[in-house]
Design a protein around this motif. Structure first.
Motif, PDB file in Angstrom:
ATOM      1  N   GLY A  39       0.828  -1.214   0.000  1.00  0.00           N
ATOM      2  CA  GLY A  39       0.000   0.000   0.000  1.00  0.00           C
ATOM      3  C   GLY A  39       0.852   1.250   0.000  1.00  0.00           C
ATOM      4  N   GLN A  40       1.907   1.239   0.823  1.00  0.00           N
ATOM      5  CA  GLN A  40       2.820   2.390   0.863  1.00  0.00           C
ATOM      6  C   GLN A  40       3.597   2.504  -0.442  1.00  0.00           C
ATOM      7  OE1 GLN A  40       3.041   4.770   3.217  1.00  0.00           O
ATOM      8  NE2 GLN A  40       1.281   3.735   4.142  1.00  0.00           N
ATOM      9  N   LEU A  80       1.882   4.278  -3.054  1.00  0.00           N
ATOM     10  CA  LEU A  80       1.855   5.736  -2.885  1.00  0.00           C
ATOM     11  C   LEU A  80       3.130   6.401  -3.383  1.00  0.00           C
ATOM     12  CD1 LEU A  80       0.372   6.032   0.737  1.00  0.00           C
ATOM     13  CD2 LEU A  80      -0.803   6.428  -1.411  1.00  0.00           C
ATOM     14  N   TYR A 135       3.144   8.845  -6.304  1.00  0.00           N
ATOM     15  CA  TYR A 135       2.510  10.125  -5.953  1.00  0.00           C
ATOM     16  C   TYR A 135       3.465  10.981  -5.126  1.00  0.00           C
ATOM     17  CZ  TYR A 135      -1.801   7.782  -7.360  1.00  0.00           C
ATOM     18  OH  TYR A 135      -2.754   7.120  -8.074  1.00  0.00           O
ATOM     19  N   ARG A 136       4.182  10.316  -4.226  1.00  0.00           N
ATOM     20  CA  ARG A 136       5.145  11.060  -3.395  1.00  0.00           C
ATOM     21  C   ARG A 136       6.255  11.645  -4.261  1.00  0.00           C
ATOM     22  NH1 ARG A 136       4.461   6.659   0.962  1.00  0.00           N
ATOM     23  NH2 ARG A 136       3.144   7.728   2.479  1.00  0.00           N
ATOM     24  N   ASN A 182       6.005  12.383  -7.383  1.00  0.00           N
ATOM     25  CA  ASN A 182       5.388  13.459  -8.173  1.00  0.00           C
ATOM     26  C   ASN A 182       5.314  14.737  -7.344  1.00  0.00           C
ATOM     27  OD1 ASN A 182       3.793  14.287 -10.599  1.00  0.00           O
ATOM     28  ND2 ASN A 182       2.264  14.633  -9.014  1.00  0.00           N
ATOM     29  N   ASP A 183       4.910  14.581  -6.083  1.00  0.00           N
ATOM     30  CA  ASP A 183       4.847  15.746  -5.192  1.00  0.00           C
ATOM     31  C   ASP A 183       6.229  16.369  -5.017  1.00  0.00           C
ATOM     32  OD1 ASP A 183       2.192  15.510  -4.881  1.00  0.00           O
ATOM     33  OD2 ASP A 183       2.204  15.040  -2.736  1.00  0.00           O
ATOM     34  N   HIS A 221       7.443  18.257  -8.009  1.00  0.00           N
ATOM     35  CA  HIS A 221       6.765  19.538  -8.227  1.00  0.00           C
ATOM     36  C   HIS A 221       6.768  20.424  -6.985  1.00  0.00           C
ATOM     37  CE1 HIS A 221       5.361  18.409 -12.205  1.00  0.00           C
ATOM     38  NE2 HIS A 221       5.050  17.222 -11.706  1.00  0.00           N
TER      39      HIS A 221
END
Lengths: 218, 280
Positions: A139-140, A143, A146-147, A149-150, A153
């Protein structure tokens, strides 16, 4: 103030801001990657914490213990079942002793089955615990994109302002080149032959004026 | 939503950055983990016993009339958040319907499950013993009577041959008891394995679907399936070897006395006929 100087200054400042943003974003991505590695390491540790005692319990020491418990359980069961009367029949002490011996030997053999049965159930439990950890880790892990990507940016705002400043500087430079004066009453300036879309041939390299910045091209 | 200074400055028109995708995804993951924890606790309570909340998803939005009815007879509501499944306290129709739309609202109550305790598996073993032991008892009594009659018929009752026969019968009966006890233990263990596999299967399903309601349904169906009484086959004749041995002994002794075995004996036990030459 000369429009070209403004353009050059804005270009430098904007470029610096973009460079800083890119550098910080790179650091943030590295930090995100490291955090994910650490996170997965913790799950690995947690998994080992479950696996280690389970593997130890698979050893012969525990097998002997379980077999002994199984043997005792069966002996008790034989004894309980032996209490059920079958009528007016009194066995001799020798018969009883012989049957007890047979029962003990039989119980010893049965202990192996008891151990295997318990081991199978213990392995199921271990598998369930590991699956729980695996699911959390997965599950982590899901993520992580997305992490990243964050993180990628995370400095976009600074880059945005840097780009904006560079663009303003470029406009100032173009204005100067096109009209020979600053865009907002900055006065006339002398045309500089080395800039304004002109190229200056240098030995071994070429400087090209592009959007308020100079990029050497070979 | 304004995430950055630029966004505030431009009224949300320009919002550099990722928009916090990882935070949104992390919230969903937390909720999923809470659902899995809840589902696992529920399955464990069903199989091992215990008290746990039993949540039922609320799927239909409240109409005005339904809301009035609900307010007249309120039930506790729970919502799934990143902190777990907690009581939902914003009891306005709009807020409740919003949670229903997001699939986050549940009704629930505490429920206690007995679970598969060791006594359940022990009972399975006892049930088998209670089933099989009378059969063994009857076999013992039949064989005891037959052998003792045979001994008496031959005038051997009270002698060493009779004593030996009784001793053999006792040993065979004892081994029969032990065999029944082993079978009872084996059936009890098999049942325990089946229960564990059923629990594993329910948990697997929970992970696959992240839907505890479906997995719980399966767990309850399996649990009720195990409680159905099994059909036991009658036990085999535990004294067959002993009876055959005495039968053979008698036949051989009869032959040794100079009298040929009866034809009836050949029919009953052809192996005797094959092994003993006819005396013409």
């Amino acid at each position: 103030m000369n429009g070209l100087a403004i353009g050059a200054g804005a270009g430098i400042i904007g470029g610096m801001m973009q460079a800083i943003a890119a550098s910080q974003a790179q650091k943030a991505m590295e930090a995100a990657l490291q955090a994910e590695i650490d996170r997965q390491s913790r799950f690995r540790q947690e998994g080992l914490g479950v696996l280690t005692p389970a593997v130890v319990a698979m050893g012969v020491e525990n097998a002997r213990k379980l077999m002994s418990e199984g043997e005792q359980g069966r002996q008790k069961m034989y004894s309980d079942v032996g209490q059920i009367p079958f009528g007016q029949f009194t066995p001799t002490l020798m018969d009883q002793a012989k049957l007890k011996l047979l029962g003990d030997l039989r119980a010893k053999l049965g202990g192996y089955a008891d151990w295997q049965n318990q081991q199978g159930i213990d392995q199921l439990h271990t598998q369930q615990q590991l699956n729980r950890i695996f699911d959390k880790a997965a599950g982590q892990s899901a993520l992580f994109p997305y992490r990243m990507n964050d993180a990628q940016h995370s400095w976009d705002e600074l880059a945005f302002w840097g780009q904006l400043i560079k663009s303003i500087g470029g406009i100032a430079g173009i204005w100067q080149l096109a009209f020979g004066q600053g865009p907002q009453g900055m006065g006339t300036t002398q045309f500089s032959p080395g800039f304004g879309g002109m190229t200056i041939q240098q030995p071994g390299s070429t400087f090209v004026w592009t959007n308020a910045s100079m990029n050497p091209t070979l | 939503m304004f995430d950055s200074f630029t966004s505030v400055l431009t009224g949300g028109l320009i919002n550099p950055g990722s928009g916090g995708l990882s935070k949104k995804a992390a919230k969903q993951e937390k909720k999923r983990q809470h659902v899995l924890d809840y589902g696992t606790d529920l399955i464990n309570a069903i199989f091992y016993g215990g008290t746990t909340p039993l949540y039922t998803p609320v799927t239909d939005k409240f109409t005005k009339s339904a809301w009035q009815q609900f307010k007249a007879n309120p039930q506790p509501l729970f919502s799934l958040t990143t902190k777990g499944i907690n009581p939902f306290v914003k009891l306005s129709r709009g807020a409740v319907n919003k949670q229903i739309q997001r699939g986050n609202l549940f009704t629930g109550s505490e429920q206690t499950f007995e679970g598969f305790q060791p006594t359940f598996f022990d009972q399975r073993a006892k049930d088998y013993i209670n089933f099989a032991m009378p059969q063994l008892q009857k076999q013992f009594q039949d064989n005891f009577a037959a052998i003792m009659y045979n001994m008496a018929n031959r005038g051997l009752l009270g002698g060493s041959a009779s004593q030996k026969a009784q001793s053999d019968l006792f040993t065979a009966a004892g081994q029969g008891r032990q065999k029944i006890a082993d079978e009872a233990i084996s059936q009890s263990q098999q049942l325990r394995q089946d229960v564990e596999r059923a629990r594993q299967s329910a948990i697997d399903l929970l992970y696959q679907t992240s839907n505890p309601a479906l997995a719980t349904q399966r767990a309850i169906a399996m649990a009720s399936g195990f409680r159905q009484p099994s059909t036991f086959a009658p036990i085999a004749n535990m004294f067959a070897d002993l009876a055959n041995q005495y039968y053979m002994n008698q036949v051989l002794n009869t032959y040794r006395n100079g009298v040929a075995p009866l034809a009836l004996d050949y029919r009953l036990n052809p192996t005797v006929a094959l092994n003993i030459p006819r005396n013409n």
